[in-house]
Write a protein that holds these residues in place. Structure first.
Motif, PDB file in Angstrom:
ATOM      1  N   MET A   1     -64.193  58.824  10.973  1.00  0.00           N
ATOM      2  CA  MET A   1     -64.698  57.665  10.642  1.00  0.00           C
ATOM      3  C   MET A   1     -63.289  56.627  10.414  1.00  0.00           C
ATOM      4  O   MET A   1     -63.319  55.409  10.557  1.00  0.00           O
ATOM      5  CB  MET A   1     -65.194  57.558   9.216  1.00  0.00           C
ATOM      6  N   THR A   2     -62.311  57.361   9.872  1.00  0.00           N
ATOM      7  CA  THR A   2     -60.929  56.628   9.630  1.00  0.00           C
ATOM      8  C   THR A   2     -60.266  56.187  10.831  1.00  0.00           C
ATOM      9  O   THR A   2     -60.092  55.007  11.010  1.00  0.00           O
ATOM     10  CB  THR A   2     -59.984  57.508   8.694  1.00  0.00           C
ATOM     11  N   ARG A   3     -60.340  56.996  11.949  1.00  0.00           N
ATOM     12  CA  ARG A   3     -60.106  56.644  13.268  1.00  0.00           C
ATOM     13  C   ARG A   3     -60.711  55.470  13.764  1.00  0.00           C
ATOM     14  O   ARG A   3     -60.290  54.531  14.385  1.00  0.00           O
ATOM     15  CB  ARG A   3     -59.949  57.799  14.258  1.00  0.00           C
TER      16      ARG A   3
ATOM     17  N   GLU B   1     -59.690  52.327  11.810  1.00  0.00           N
ATOM     18  CA  GLU B   1     -58.332  51.699  12.127  1.00  0.00           C
ATOM     19  C   GLU B   1     -58.187  51.340  13.795  1.00  0.00           C
ATOM     20  O   GLU B   1     -57.357  50.479  14.064  1.00  0.00           O
ATOM     21  CB  GLU B   1     -57.367  52.791  11.684  1.00  0.00           C
ATOM     22  N   GLY B   2     -58.968  52.056  14.518  1.00  0.00           N
ATOM     23  CA  GLY B   2     -58.707  51.829  15.969  1.00  0.00           C
ATOM     24  C   GLY B   2     -59.591  50.925  16.508  1.00  0.00           C
ATOM     25  O   GLY B   2     -59.242  49.950  17.219  1.00  0.00           O
ATOM     26  N   LEU B   3     -60.837  50.588  16.025  1.00  0.00           N
ATOM     27  CA  LEU B   3     -61.551  49.561  16.400  1.00  0.00           C
ATOM     28  C   LEU B   3     -60.913  47.999  16.447  1.00  0.00           C
ATOM     29  O   LEU B   3     -61.014  47.421  17.534  1.00  0.00           O
ATOM     30  CB  LEU B   3     -63.107  49.315  15.668  1.00  0.00           C
TER      31      LEU B   3
ATOM     32  N   LEU C   1     -62.422  57.080  20.648  1.00  0.00           N
ATOM     33  CA  LEU C   1     -61.722  56.739  19.228  1.00  0.00           C
ATOM     34  C   LEU C   1     -62.008  57.784  18.133  1.00  0.00           C
ATOM     35  O   LEU C   1     -61.349  58.220  17.428  1.00  0.00           O
ATOM     36  CB  LEU C   1     -62.224  55.195  18.953  1.00  0.00           C
ATOM     37  N   ILE C   2     -63.358  58.281  18.206  1.00  0.00           N
ATOM     38  CA  ILE C   2     -63.912  59.181  17.375  1.00  0.00           C
ATOM     39  C   ILE C   2     -62.880  60.470  17.578  1.00  0.00           C
ATOM     40  O   ILE C   2     -62.446  61.216  16.643  1.00  0.00           O
ATOM     41  CB  ILE C   2     -65.300  59.583  17.518  1.00  0.00           C
ATOM     42  N   ALA C   3     -62.491  60.924  18.750  1.00  0.00           N
ATOM     43  CA  ALA C   3     -61.825  61.944  18.976  1.00  0.00           C
ATOM     44  C   ALA C   3     -62.222  63.284  18.201  1.00  0.00           C
ATOM     45  O   ALA C   3     -61.332  63.741  17.844  1.00  0.00           O
ATOM     46  CB  ALA C   3     -60.177  61.515  18.834  1.00  0.00           C
ATOM     47  N   MET C   4     -63.466  63.642  18.414  1.00  0.00           N
ATOM     48  CA  MET C   4     -64.079  64.740  17.636  1.00  0.00           C
ATOM     49  C   MET C   4     -64.593  65.773  18.677  1.00  0.00           C
ATOM     50  O   MET C   4     -65.690  65.088  19.202  1.00  0.00           O
ATOM     51  CB  MET C   4     -64.650  64.229  16.431  1.00  0.00           C
ATOM     52  N   LYS C   5     -64.471  66.881  18.667  1.00  0.00           N
ATOM     53  CA  LYS C   5     -65.193  67.731  19.553  1.00  0.00           C
ATOM     54  C   LYS C   5     -66.416  68.278  18.634  1.00  0.00           C
ATOM     55  O   LYS C   5     -66.339  68.766  17.464  1.00  0.00           O
ATOM     56  CB  LYS C   5     -64.270  68.965  20.039  1.00  0.00           C
ATOM     57  N   GLY C   6     -67.509  68.298  19.195  1.00  0.00           N
ATOM     58  CA  GLY C   6     -68.706  68.696  18.651  1.00  0.00           C
ATOM     59  C   GLY C   6     -70.179  68.482  19.541  1.00  0.00           C
ATOM     60  O   GLY C   6     -69.757  68.095  20.733  1.00  0.00           O
TER      61      GLY C   6
END
Length: 155
Positions: free
Chosen positions: A77-79, A82-84, A32-37
């Motif tokens: 954080m917004t994802r 909204e996604g959880l 859900l975070i969908a962030m590369k890092g």
């Protein structure tokens, strides 16, 4: 503080099964975070709960993921916010915490899975002057009892 004898036991699980479930929940949150890092943190570990440390346990998995900008992490954080709920989670809190950095914190529970999650948004330079922006995630299970004949291997 809650009396350990009054702790609600959320069913029976082997430590191995609870460990796998904890990893799965963390993986779903990461998706859900969908962030590369850069990802950091160790694997899940057992913690104490209930009134018998040989029979009762919870799982805790703390990890983090860094982003390149505050805006990128804010979108993550917004994802999550909204996604959880679409995955059965109930958002318990979404607000700035009382730390000196006043980090935006999301707390959510999944009653069916018997898990909770705490996510803190660490903005660039606020928690530590040299830190990159990122999320600090802690996944915690309910309190489980091991099956008859097994004991908890605390690690």
């Amino acid at each position: 503080m809650t009396d350990p004898a009054e702790t609600k036991i959320d069913g029976t699980r082997s430590v191995e099964t609870a460990n796998k479930e904890t990893k799965k929940v963390s993986s779903e949150i990461f998706d859900l975070i969908a962030m590369k890092g850069k990802i950091g943190g160790a694997g899940p570990g057992t913690g104490e709960c209930g009134d018998d440390r040989e029979k009762h346990f919870l799982m805790r998995h703390s990890w983090n993921v860094s982003g390149s900008t505050d805006a990128e992490v804010a979108q993550a954080m917004t994802r999550l916010k909204e996604g959880l709920p679409k995955q059965g989670w109930k958002i318990v809190s979404y607000e700035r915490n009382n730390s000196p950095a006043k980090s935006l914190t999301l707390i959510a529970d999944h009653d069916e899975k018997k898990f909770g999650v705490n996510v803190e948004f660490w903005e660039k330079g606020k928690a530590r002057k040299d830190n990159p922006p990122g999320l600090v995630i802690t996944v915690v299970s309910g309190c489980f009892q091991v099956p008859e004949g097994e004991t908890v291997d605390h690690y």
